[in-house]
Design a protein around this motif. Structure first.
Motif: not given
Length: 405
Positions: A64-65, A68-73, A75-76, A377-378
């Motif tokens: 799923l992450v 997300y171009p910004r926020g992937a790490k 939001l895990l 910033n997500v």
């Protein structure tokens, strides 16, 4: 002066989700939502073309992450706490039936965003959450014991404030005054404006499986491509717009893309065209649609290869065959500007992620100040992912405020 336990700033998806879950988990808490407009849940109403793309059928946090171009790490961890399946369960338990479409997008069975809005409005009424509209926030101030929120009409006091306003420059400025760093916003989800004779006559045509590269960068995406009156859209373009948001802003939205309409190499396509030239010598190239392309797209690529509509395969010279192979695999288009995707305006930018505790979505700078949704910033690609960020953030905020973590 009005006193509450929790003030939610922003009457959108994240704000309502947080408010409902807070009130449900602790009915003793007095919760108010402050919305600057005259209506709430405006973005929910227009999302998914008015159908509300609630979330996406990706049930593994690590997968799923990637959307997300910004926020992937960041939001895990949160996605391990509240995921797509949890979102579906939440709505189903409150009487909203959902369906998964072929492309993975999840909508209400009713195909109407009003179903989601009605669910939220019923829930805030049931749990006695106050919803106040016409409340433009002018200031957010903290003291040792409480927060004070000043609007255009009144002052509100509470022990806890949740900021869930989405992309709001005015609120970002207020958070900046509190010491937060704001990453400058740029558009993140948009279509490409392209003026090109190959596209001019064929708006509405969809090529189902293409590869798009941005020349002079490492940006690349795959998927369906839609020709519009103003250029190109659909997932292949929208994914690029999200992951390339910062790069495109730097280039002032002027750049070149290369489209491979058939997802094959130039050499392989050229060999196949040579075989067709031999076997179909008497047939016209214009009417011999190949590679499962839409007929009108094929015809435009043929015309762009220095051939007229009556040219027979047997009369095609080497240069024309090379040109056609290039049009199919390396078609270059000049992008000059962008357009908003439908009415869904998404930005990259917001409160710096380093300043948020993602176990709780609480500010690292101020106790009892929480931030959820697109105010941080997500951002994500289209398909229900931005809403999933809102649901996850809102839910975790509620668990933290009610002491369940």
């Amino acid at each position: 002066m009005k006193k509450y336990d929790v003030i939610i700033i922003g009457g959108g998806a994240a704000g309502f989700f947080a408010a409902i879950n807070i009130a449900e988990q602790n009915p003793e808490l007095r919760v108010v939502i402050l919305e600057r407009g005259k209506d709430v849940l405006g973005k929910v109403k227009v999302s998914g073309g008015g159908r509300c793309n609630v979330t996406h059928a990706e049930f593994i946090p690590q997968e799923l992450v990637k959307y997300y171009p910004r926020g992937a790490k960041e939001l895990l961890g949160p996605f391990h706490q509240f995921m797509t399946g949890d979102t579906m369960g939440w709505f189903e338990e409150r009487g909203v039936s959902l369906k998964i479409e072929e492309d993975g997008r999840i909508f209400p069975e009713s195909d109407s965003s009003q179903t989601i809005i009605d669910c939220f409005l019923n829930q805030v009424k049931k749990h006695k959450v106050e919803v106040l509209t016409g409340q433009a926030v002018k200031g957010i101030y903290n003291s040792d014991t409480s927060w004070r929120v000043q609007t255009n009409t009144d002052e509100y006091y509470a022990q806890t404030v949740v900021v869930a306003t989405g992309s709001s420059p005015k609120v970002w400025n207020l958070l900046k005054e509190l010491g937060h760093t704001i990453v400058e916003p740029v558009p993140s989800l948009f279509t490409f404006n392209i003026k090109d004779d190959r596209l001019k006559a064929i708006p509405g045509v969809v090529a189902q499986n293409v590869e798009v590269k941005v020349l002079g960068s490492s940006l690349v995406s795959e998927g369906p491509l839609l020709v519009t009156h103003w250029g190109l859209s659909a997932p292949a373009i929208l994914k690029l717009s999200a992951f390339g948001a910062l790069e495109f802003a730097k280039r002032d939205y002027n750049f070149s893309i290369e489209v491979n309409f058939v997802r094959q190499s130039l050499e392989d396509v050229l060999e196949q065209l040579k075989v067709v030239k031999q076997e179909s010598a008497k047939k016209t190239v214009f009417k011999s649609t190949l590679f499962d392309l839409p007929k009108r797209l094929w015809q435009q690529l043929v015309l762009a290869s220095d051939m007229h509509d009556s040219k027979r395969w047997g009369d095609v010279n080497k240069n024309q065959l090379d040109l056609l192979a290039k049009q199919l695999t390396q078609a270059v288009f000049q992008v000059s500007g962008k357009s908003t995707f439908k009415e869904e305006f998404v930005t990259a930018g917001g409160v710096d992620l380093k300043e948020i505790n993602f176990k709780t979505f609480e500010s690292k700078l101020h106790e009892n100040l929480y931030l959820a949704g697109e105010v941080i910033n997500v951002d994500a690609v289209t398909g229900g992912f931005n809403f999933q960020n809102a649901w996850t953030g809102g839910y975790i905020v509620s668990k933290s405020i009610t002491g369940q973590y």
